[in-house]
Design an enzyme around this catalytic site. Structure first.
Site, PDB file in Angstrom:
ATOM      1  N   HIS A  34       0.861  -1.191   0.000  1.00 18.56           N
ATOM      2  CA  HIS A  34       0.000   0.000   0.000  1.00 18.56           C
ATOM      3  C   HIS A  34       0.893   1.235   0.000  1.00 18.56           C
ATOM      4  CE1 HIS A  34       1.020   0.315   4.223  1.00 18.56           C
ATOM      5  NE2 HIS A  34       0.540  -0.901   4.449  1.00 18.56           N
ATOM      6  N   HIS A  37       4.086   1.325   2.246  1.00 19.80           N
ATOM      7  CA  HIS A  37       5.252   0.638   1.675  1.00 19.80           C
ATOM      8  C   HIS A  37       5.841   1.453   0.525  1.00 19.80           C
ATOM      9  CE1 HIS A  37       2.627  -2.897   3.014  1.00 19.80           C
ATOM     10  NE2 HIS A  37       3.707  -3.030   3.754  1.00 19.80           N
ATOM     11  N   GLY A 147       8.951   1.917   8.496  1.00 17.55           N
ATOM     12  CA  GLY A 147       7.884   2.882   8.774  1.00 17.55           C
ATOM     13  C   GLY A 147       7.765   3.173  10.261  1.00 17.55           C
ATOM     14  N   LYS A 184      -2.399   3.688   7.040  1.00 12.85           N
ATOM     15  CA  LYS A 184      -2.486   2.621   6.033  1.00 12.85           C
ATOM     16  C   LYS A 184      -1.913   1.342   6.617  1.00 12.85           C
ATOM     17  CE  LYS A 184      -3.047   5.334   2.150  1.00 12.85           C
ATOM     18  NZ  LYS A 184      -3.924   5.159   1.001  1.00 12.85           N
TER      19      LYS A 184
HETATM   20  P1  AMP Z   1       4.774  -4.822   6.780  1.00 12.78           P
HETATM   21  O1  AMP Z   1       4.609  -5.286   5.367  1.00 12.78           O
HETATM   22  O2  AMP Z   1       3.486  -4.512   7.475  1.00 12.78           O
HETATM   23  O3  AMP Z   1       5.710  -5.683   7.580  1.00 12.78           O
HETATM   24  O4  AMP Z   1       5.491  -3.409   6.667  1.00 12.78           O
HETATM   25  C1  AMP Z   1       6.694  -3.254   5.961  1.00 12.78           C
HETATM   26  C2  AMP Z   1       7.247  -1.890   6.243  1.00 12.78           C
HETATM   27  O5  AMP Z   1       6.305  -0.894   5.843  1.00 12.78           O
HETATM   28  C3  AMP Z   1       7.520  -1.656   7.735  1.00 12.78           C
HETATM   29  O6  AMP Z   1       8.717  -0.927   7.886  1.00 12.78           O
HETATM   30  C4  AMP Z   1       6.328  -0.840   8.157  1.00 12.78           C
HETATM   31  O7  AMP Z   1       6.585  -0.021   9.279  1.00 12.78           O
HETATM   32  C5  AMP Z   1       6.085  -0.008   6.921  1.00 12.78           C
HETATM   33  N1  AMP Z   1       4.718   0.522   6.920  1.00 12.78           N
HETATM   34  C6  AMP Z   1       3.571  -0.177   7.097  1.00 12.78           C
HETATM   35  N2  AMP Z   1       2.508   0.665   7.097  1.00 12.78           N
HETATM   36  C7  AMP Z   1       3.005   1.915   6.919  1.00 12.78           C
HETATM   37  C8  AMP Z   1       2.421   3.210   6.846  1.00 12.78           C
HETATM   38  N3  AMP Z   1       1.095   3.396   6.937  1.00 12.78           N
HETATM   39  N4  AMP Z   1       3.235   4.270   6.660  1.00 12.78           N
HETATM   40  C9  AMP Z   1       4.590   4.098   6.568  1.00 12.78           C
HETATM   41  N5  AMP Z   1       5.196   2.904   6.617  1.00 12.78           N
HETATM   42  C10 AMP Z   1       4.427   1.821   6.805  1.00 12.78           C
END
Ligand code: AMP
Length: 283
Positions: A34, A37, A147, A184
């Site tokens: 999204h 990412h 993030g 998100k």
């Molecule tokens: P995930 O796929 O949920 O493990 O997230 C992968 C990376 O994307 C991690 O570093 C998260 O912190 C980052 N991330 C997830 N959601 C957001 C967001 N809304 N804004 C910024 N970074 C995000």
């Protein structure tokens, strides 16, 4: 964009990049991409010759009763997004590739895990650090982008890099939100219409609390009580935690602390949502 699914193929690609002395920006994810990412990928794209994205739903960081099986996945869509954003190398291993056998050792995090998600998800950060360590060893990035939505994760991975002297710089990036303020998340697709309607209240209340923290009239406990009371009106969610801590140390807040993390987790029927703000007092 090259898609590699094996460690051997990834190593070959990385060796070639290193030989050309190109810099590597790395974005580790669990996929179902999204705009959150995407913002990390875009930042890596701005800063580096080569952008490596990994997509791996890491079983080690899910508890026995968590949503590993139903975690959303859509590789074809993710692949297209990655291509459009200019990712050079997409690492998409399966579980057998990352863990050919039950892991014979893992990282065990001892600091910063008795609060927030570490407390409600025992072992979660052992799983996160173990997979991130493996990915860092494989990708050997100059910088890795994370993030701030997962603030505790950023703090713990930064600690890990210091602790093991890993030559990777951790770059925290701001939380990307929907227009109504909801952070998100890949898990937002599991909200029912009614849940989705009330979920933005979380960020609204965090924003109100930001002003209260800056004004400095209320004690840490009063701020926490304020947030709990306001979020009590969520009809479809149960509180997991509301905590006010120093950042990045994640310790109890005292009068003189200037950088403060207010973080919450609420569990809806099929999605546990987290969000936070970091407030710098006296700015
Ligand atoms: P995930 O796929 O949920 O493990 O997230 C992968 C990376 O994307 C991690 O570093 C998260 O912190 C980052 N991330 C997830 N959601 C957001 C967001 N809304 N804004 C910024 N970074 C995000």
């Amino acid at each position: 964009m090259r898609v590699v699914k094996t460690i051997n193929a990834l190593r070959e690609e990385i060796t070639a990049v290193k030989r050309k002395q190109q810099s590597i920006g790395f974005v580790p994810t669990m996929g179902y991409l999204h705009e959150g990412h995407m913002s990390l990928i875009e930042e890596a794209r701005r800063q580096h010759d080569i952008v490596v994205l990994s997509i791996f739903v890491n079983p080690l960081q899910f508890g026995p009763n968590e949503d590993l099986e139903r975690y959303p996945r859509d590789f074809v869509r993710d692949e297209n997004i990655a291509k459009e954003l200019g990712v050079d190398l997409l690492f998409y291993p399966d579980t057998k590739e990352m863990y050919p056998a039950d892991p014979s050792m893992t990282i065990h995090v001892t600091e910063g895990v008795n609060v927030l998600c570490g407390k409600s998800r025992p072992g979660h950060f052992d799983g996160v650090t173990t997979v991130v360590m493996k990915l860092f060893m494989l990708v050997q990035p100059d910088q890795a982008y994370f993030g701030q939505k997962d603030a505790q994760q950023v703090a713990i991975i930064t600690n890990m890099v210091d602790m093991f002297n890993i030559p990777v710089e951790v770059i925290p990036c701001p939380t990307v939100r929907e227009e109504d303020g909801l952070a998100k998340s890949s898990r937002n697709v599991y909200l029912t219409d009614e849940e989705r309607q009330e979920a933005p209240l979380i960020y609204q209340v965090l924003t109100q609390a930001r002003s209260l923290i800056k004004e400095g009239e209320l004690s840490p406990n009063e701020i926490v009580q304020f947030v709990k009371k306001e979020l009590n009106s969520l009809q479809h969610a149960e509180m997991d935690y509301v905590e006010l801590l120093t950042y990045p140390k994640l310790m109890p807040v005292t009068e003189k602390d200037k950088t403060i993390l207010l973080a919450v987790a609420y569990t809806f029927k099929h999605a546990r949502l987290i969000d936070n703000i970091i407030v710098s007092k006296g700015e």
